[in-house]
Design a protein around this motif. Structure first.
Motif, PDB file in Angstrom:
ATOM      1  N   ASN A 182      50.769 -91.423 -28.727  1.00  0.00           N
ATOM      2  CA  ASN A 182      52.035 -91.660 -29.659  1.00  0.00           C
ATOM      3  C   ASN A 182      52.013 -93.165 -29.438  1.00  0.00           C
ATOM      4  OD1 ASN A 182      53.314 -92.150 -27.299  1.00  0.00           O
ATOM      5  ND2 ASN A 182      54.250 -90.014 -27.167  1.00  0.00           N
ATOM      6  N   ARG A 183      53.084 -93.474 -29.878  1.00  0.00           N
ATOM      7  CA  ARG A 183      53.538 -95.059 -29.717  1.00  0.00           C
ATOM      8  C   ARG A 183      53.380 -95.567 -28.438  1.00  0.00           C
ATOM      9  NH1 ARG A 183      59.775 -96.389 -31.252  1.00  0.00           N
ATOM     10  NH2 ARG A 183      60.668 -94.591 -30.097  1.00  0.00           N
ATOM     11  N   PHE A 184      53.639 -94.784 -27.235  1.00  0.00           N
ATOM     12  CA  PHE A 184      53.699 -95.082 -26.003  1.00  0.00           C
ATOM     13  C   PHE A 184      52.416 -95.099 -25.364  1.00  0.00           C
ATOM     14  CE2 PHE A 184      58.070 -93.526 -27.358  1.00  0.00           C
ATOM     15  CZ  PHE A 184      58.662 -94.812 -27.043  1.00  0.00           C
ATOM     16  N   ILE A 185      51.849 -94.145 -25.793  1.00  0.00           N
ATOM     17  CA  ILE A 185      50.431 -93.616 -25.003  1.00  0.00           C
ATOM     18  C   ILE A 185      49.263 -94.470 -25.511  1.00  0.00           C
ATOM     19  CG2 ILE A 185      49.138 -91.722 -24.712  1.00  0.00           C
ATOM     20  CD1 ILE A 185      51.395 -89.966 -24.734  1.00  0.00           C
ATOM     21  N   ASN A 186      48.579 -94.948 -24.773  1.00  0.00           N
ATOM     22  CA  ASN A 186      47.318 -95.500 -25.089  1.00  0.00           C
ATOM     23  C   ASN A 186      46.024 -95.100 -24.145  1.00  0.00           C
ATOM     24  OD1 ASN A 186      45.301 -97.275 -26.358  1.00  0.00           O
ATOM     25  ND2 ASN A 186      45.757 -99.120 -25.601  1.00  0.00           N
ATOM     26  N   ILE A 187      45.170 -94.350 -24.695  1.00  0.00           N
ATOM     27  CA  ILE A 187      44.012 -93.712 -23.865  1.00  0.00           C
ATOM     28  C   ILE A 187      42.926 -94.749 -24.007  1.00  0.00           C
ATOM     29  CG2 ILE A 187      42.122 -91.783 -23.571  1.00  0.00           C
ATOM     30  CD1 ILE A 187      44.759 -90.165 -24.497  1.00  0.00           C
ATOM     31  N   ASN A 188      42.560 -95.273 -23.001  1.00  0.00           N
ATOM     32  CA  ASN A 188      41.206 -96.130 -22.828  1.00  0.00           C
ATOM     33  C   ASN A 188      40.094 -95.282 -22.881  1.00  0.00           C
ATOM     34  OD1 ASN A 188      42.999 -98.403 -23.152  1.00  0.00           O
ATOM     35  ND2 ASN A 188      42.562 -98.845 -20.861  1.00  0.00           N
ATOM     36  N   ASP A 189      39.984 -94.295 -21.919  1.00  0.00           N
ATOM     37  CA  ASP A 189      38.745 -93.754 -21.713  1.00  0.00           C
ATOM     38  C   ASP A 189      39.110 -92.390 -21.262  1.00  0.00           C
ATOM     39  OD1 ASP A 189      36.070 -92.733 -21.777  1.00  0.00           O
ATOM     40  OD2 ASP A 189      35.659 -94.165 -19.983  1.00  0.00           O
ATOM     41  N   TYR A 190      38.218 -91.286 -21.336  1.00  0.00           N
ATOM     42  CA  TYR A 190      38.522 -89.927 -20.531  1.00  0.00           C
ATOM     43  C   TYR A 190      36.975 -89.471 -20.136  1.00  0.00           C
ATOM     44  CZ  TYR A 190      37.125 -87.532 -24.982  1.00  0.00           C
ATOM     45  OH  TYR A 190      36.221 -87.000 -25.789  1.00  0.00           O
ATOM     46  N   SER A 191      37.348 -88.662 -19.091  1.00  0.00           N
ATOM     47  CA  SER A 191      35.865 -87.798 -18.760  1.00  0.00           C
ATOM     48  C   SER A 191      36.535 -86.402 -18.930  1.00  0.00           C
ATOM     49  CB  SER A 191      35.464 -88.281 -17.384  1.00  0.00           C
ATOM     50  OG  SER A 191      36.332 -87.919 -16.424  1.00  0.00           O
TER      51      SER A 191
END
Length: 90
Positions: free
Chosen positions: A64-73
């Motif tokens: 959302n406007r607050f969350i920023n996912i760079n990567d995931y495994s």
């Protein structure tokens, strides 16, 4: 039924990410948990129908406007028959 452990990195702590995961897990009737880790990432365990897990992951990756996912495994783990709901753990 499948069960996965997913580790998300980026701006995922202090922004309501665990609750965002819980909301989306409930939307797709998934079981599991979300927990902050000491390294700043969030560990999510999710169990349910594979198609629902894919939809959950798609929604969560958008954030959302607050969350920023760079990567995931993501790694598959054995099913847990004792799960009853999706919990926020501390």
């Amino acid at each position: 039924m499948k069960r996965y452990i997913i580790n998300f990195t980026g701006k995922v702590q202090g922004v309501g990410f665990r609750y965002f995961c819980q909301m989306n897990a409930l939307k797709y009737s998934l079981l599991g948990s979300a927990k902050n880790l000491d390294n700043g990432s969030v560990e999510v365990i999710v169990q349910g129908n594979l198609d629902d897990i894919k939809l959950f992951l798609k929604d969560v990756k958008k954030g959302n406007r607050f969350i920023n996912i760079n990567d995931y495994s993501i790694n598959e783990i054995p099913l847990d028959g004792t799960l009853k709901k999706f919990n926020i753990t501390y």
